[in-house]
Design a protein around this motif. Structure first.
Motif, PDB file in Angstrom:
ATOM      1  N   GLN A 137       0.840  -1.206   0.000  1.00 51.99           N
ATOM      2  CA  GLN A 137       0.000   0.000   0.000  1.00 51.99           C
ATOM      3  C   GLN A 137       0.873   1.254   0.000  1.00 51.99           C
ATOM      4  O   GLN A 137       0.596   2.219  -0.715  1.00 51.99           O
ATOM      5  CB  GLN A 137      -0.931   0.004   1.219  1.00 51.99           C
ATOM      6  CG  GLN A 137      -2.071  -0.992   1.123  1.00 51.99           C
ATOM      7  CD  GLN A 137      -2.891  -1.059   2.398  1.00 51.99           C
ATOM      8  OE1 GLN A 137      -2.373  -0.854   3.500  1.00 51.99           O
ATOM      9  NE2 GLN A 137      -4.175  -1.356   2.256  1.00 51.99           N
ATOM     10  N   ALA A 138       1.945   1.222   0.790  1.00 54.45           N
ATOM     11  CA  ALA A 138       2.859   2.368   0.859  1.00 54.45           C
ATOM     12  C   ALA A 138       3.534   2.605  -0.488  1.00 54.45           C
ATOM     13  O   ALA A 138       3.844   3.751  -0.847  1.00 54.45           O
ATOM     14  CB  ALA A 138       3.914   2.140   1.940  1.00 54.45           C
ATOM     15  N   ASP A 139       3.727   1.513  -1.256  1.00 52.09           N
ATOM     16  CA  ASP A 139       4.333   1.621  -2.587  1.00 52.09           C
ATOM     17  C   ASP A 139       3.308   1.957  -3.666  1.00 52.09           C
ATOM     18  O   ASP A 139       3.670   2.082  -4.844  1.00 52.09           O
ATOM     19  CB  ASP A 139       5.019   0.301  -2.966  1.00 52.09           C
ATOM     20  CG  ASP A 139       6.222  -0.011  -2.086  1.00 52.09           C
ATOM     21  OD1 ASP A 139       6.741   0.916  -1.425  1.00 52.09           O
ATOM     22  OD2 ASP A 139       6.635  -1.192  -2.045  1.00 52.09           O
ATOM     23  N   GLY A 140       2.043   2.069  -3.274  1.00 51.46           N
ATOM     24  CA  GLY A 140       0.987   2.384  -4.240  1.00 51.46           C
ATOM     25  C   GLY A 140       0.521   1.188  -5.054  1.00 51.46           C
ATOM     26  O   GLY A 140      -0.196   1.350  -6.049  1.00 51.46           O
ATOM     27  N   TYR A 142      -1.253  -1.591  -3.774  1.00 50.96           N
ATOM     28  CA  TYR A 142      -2.523  -2.153  -3.314  1.00 50.96           C
ATOM     29  C   TYR A 142      -3.466  -1.063  -2.817  1.00 50.96           C
ATOM     30  O   TYR A 142      -3.022  -0.041  -2.308  1.00 50.96           O
ATOM     31  CB  TYR A 142      -2.292  -3.183  -2.206  1.00 50.96           C
ATOM     32  CG  TYR A 142      -1.286  -4.244  -2.567  1.00 50.96           C
ATOM     33  CD1 TYR A 142      -1.292  -4.850  -3.822  1.00 50.96           C
ATOM     34  CD2 TYR A 142      -0.302  -4.637  -1.659  1.00 50.96           C
ATOM     35  CE1 TYR A 142      -0.352  -5.814  -4.166  1.00 50.96           C
ATOM     36  CE2 TYR A 142       0.637  -5.606  -1.989  1.00 50.96           C
ATOM     37  CZ  TYR A 142       0.607  -6.187  -3.244  1.00 50.96           C
ATOM     38  OH  TYR A 142       1.535  -7.133  -3.571  1.00 50.96           O
ATOM     39  N   ARG A 143      -4.735  -1.329  -2.959  1.00 51.17           N
ATOM     40  CA  ARG A 143      -5.737  -0.352  -2.529  1.00 51.17           C
ATOM     41  C   ARG A 143      -5.631  -0.114  -1.021  1.00 51.17           C
ATOM     42  O   ARG A 143      -5.342  -1.026  -0.270  1.00 51.17           O
ATOM     43  CB  ARG A 143      -7.165  -0.788  -2.846  1.00 51.17           C
ATOM     44  CG  ARG A 143      -7.349  -2.040  -3.543  1.00 51.17           C
ATOM     45  CD  ARG A 143      -8.742  -2.518  -3.828  1.00 51.17           C
ATOM     46  NE  ARG A 143      -9.857  -1.719  -3.418  1.00 51.17           N
ATOM     47  CZ  ARG A 143     -11.096  -1.907  -3.849  1.00 51.17           C
ATOM     48  NH1 ARG A 143     -11.364  -2.870  -4.703  1.00 51.17           N
ATOM     49  NH2 ARG A 143     -12.071  -1.152  -3.443  1.00 51.17           N
ATOM     50  N   ASP A 144      -5.889   1.126  -0.653  1.00 48.12           N
ATOM     51  CA  ASP A 144      -5.839   1.479   0.761  1.00 48.12           C
ATOM     52  C   ASP A 144      -7.193   1.961   1.265  1.00 48.12           C
ATOM     53  O   ASP A 144      -7.295   2.517   2.347  1.00 48.12           O
ATOM     54  CB  ASP A 144      -4.756   2.525   1.030  1.00 48.12           C
ATOM     55  CG  ASP A 144      -4.960   3.794   0.203  1.00 48.12           C
ATOM     56  OD1 ASP A 144      -6.009   3.923  -0.458  1.00 48.12           O
ATOM     57  OD2 ASP A 144      -4.052   4.654   0.235  1.00 48.12           O
ATOM     58  N   ASP A 193      -4.639   2.818  -9.390  1.00 48.28           N
ATOM     59  CA  ASP A 193      -3.604   3.674  -9.975  1.00 48.28           C
ATOM     60  C   ASP A 193      -2.379   2.881 -10.419  1.00 48.28           C
ATOM     61  O   ASP A 193      -1.482   3.410 -11.070  1.00 48.28           O
ATOM     62  CB  ASP A 193      -3.148   4.746  -8.980  1.00 48.28           C
ATOM     63  CG  ASP A 193      -4.305   5.630  -8.541  1.00 48.28           C
ATOM     64  OD1 ASP A 193      -5.188   5.896  -9.372  1.00 48.28           O
ATOM     65  OD2 ASP A 193      -4.327   6.027  -7.360  1.00 48.28           O
ATOM     66  N   ASP A 194      -2.329   1.584 -10.030  1.00 48.09           N
ATOM     67  CA  ASP A 194      -1.162   0.781 -10.372  1.00 48.09           C
ATOM     68  C   ASP A 194      -1.307   0.265 -11.802  1.00 48.09           C
ATOM     69  O   ASP A 194      -2.302  -0.377 -12.139  1.00 48.09           O
ATOM     70  CB  ASP A 194      -1.043  -0.400  -9.387  1.00 48.09           C
ATOM     71  CG  ASP A 194       0.185  -1.254  -9.684  1.00 48.09           C
ATOM     72  OD1 ASP A 194       1.236  -0.678  -9.997  1.00 48.09           O
ATOM     73  OD2 ASP A 194       0.080  -2.492  -9.619  1.00 48.09           O
ATOM     74  N   PRO A 195      -0.343   0.532 -12.666  1.00 45.33           N
ATOM     75  CA  PRO A 195      -0.456   0.131 -14.069  1.00 45.33           C
ATOM     76  C   PRO A 195      -0.377  -1.389 -14.294  1.00 45.33           C
ATOM     77  O   PRO A 195      -0.728  -1.873 -15.352  1.00 45.33           O
ATOM     78  CB  PRO A 195       0.709   0.821 -14.749  1.00 45.33           C
ATOM     79  CG  PRO A 195       1.710   1.071 -13.657  1.00 45.33           C
ATOM     80  CD  PRO A 195       0.905   1.251 -12.412  1.00 45.33           C
TER      81      PRO A 195
END
Length: 196
Positions: A137-140, A142-144, A193-195
């Protein structure tokens, strides 16, 4: 350490009987008869039926925890590490599907101290699993917008449900099943947002 063939034979017989007819309905006499040993031989390795039931959990929990520690220690990208952990816990659960059946049907029959020990060890595993999700999640990745505890419960509900539908005699390859369930899980938590 229970490294004797007797202990292994007793454990195998107990897993099979507990899985098919239930822990409460299985007597020590049935276990030793199925294992082909005497009660004295069984009691040399297991103090009681409760000790035998705990031994089934202990073996599975220890195996999965040692694999988890090894996978995390190897390092790598968060997504790859989490994927490897998910596949491993599914594969090891499928490998010992009868023990999983016993685990989820009979854990409440353990003595209170043994139940607390199993709960503590499962929580420790889940905490390490959750830490990987938090890292992602911190790395963007996984959904938070969903609590981590719910994401962890979502994955492990699939693990816990395996014994209700999976059959070793079925056409499904266990590695393929482990990978497919893992892919479904990771897709469900992927950040929009993760490609990837």
């Amino acid at each position: 350490m229970k490294d004797s063939h007797v202990a292994d034979d007793v454990t195998r017989a107990a897993v099979e009987l507990f899985a098919t007819q239930g822990y409460a309905n299985t007597s020590v006499q049935q276990i030793v008869a199925a294992a082909g040993v005497t009660k004295g031989a069984m009691y040399h390795y297991f103090e009681s039926k409760d000790d035998l039931l705990f031994g089934i959990y202990d073996r599975l929990l220890s195996l999965q925890k040692s694999h988890l520690d090894e996978i995390i220690a190897r390092g790598g990208a968060t997504d790859e590490v989490l994927r490897a952990v998910c596949v491993d816990v599914l594969e090891t659960s499928i490998d010992d599907i009868s023990a999983g059946t016993v685990f989820f049907r009979s854990m409440h029959m353990l003595s209170a101290p043994r139940q607390q020990e199993v709960t503590r060890r499962r929580r420790s595993y889940h905490d390490q699993f959750a830490a990987l999700i938090v890292r992602g999640q911190a790395d963007g990745l996984y959904r938070d917008d969903i609590p981590v505890v719910m994401i962890v419960a979502h994955f492990f509900s699939d693990v816990h449900y395996l014994s209700h539908w999976y059959s070793p005699e079925g056409p499904e390859d266990q590695t393929l099943i482990a990978e497919q369930i893992t892919d479904l899980f990771l897709s469900s938590i992927r950040s929009k947002d993760d490609p990837a």
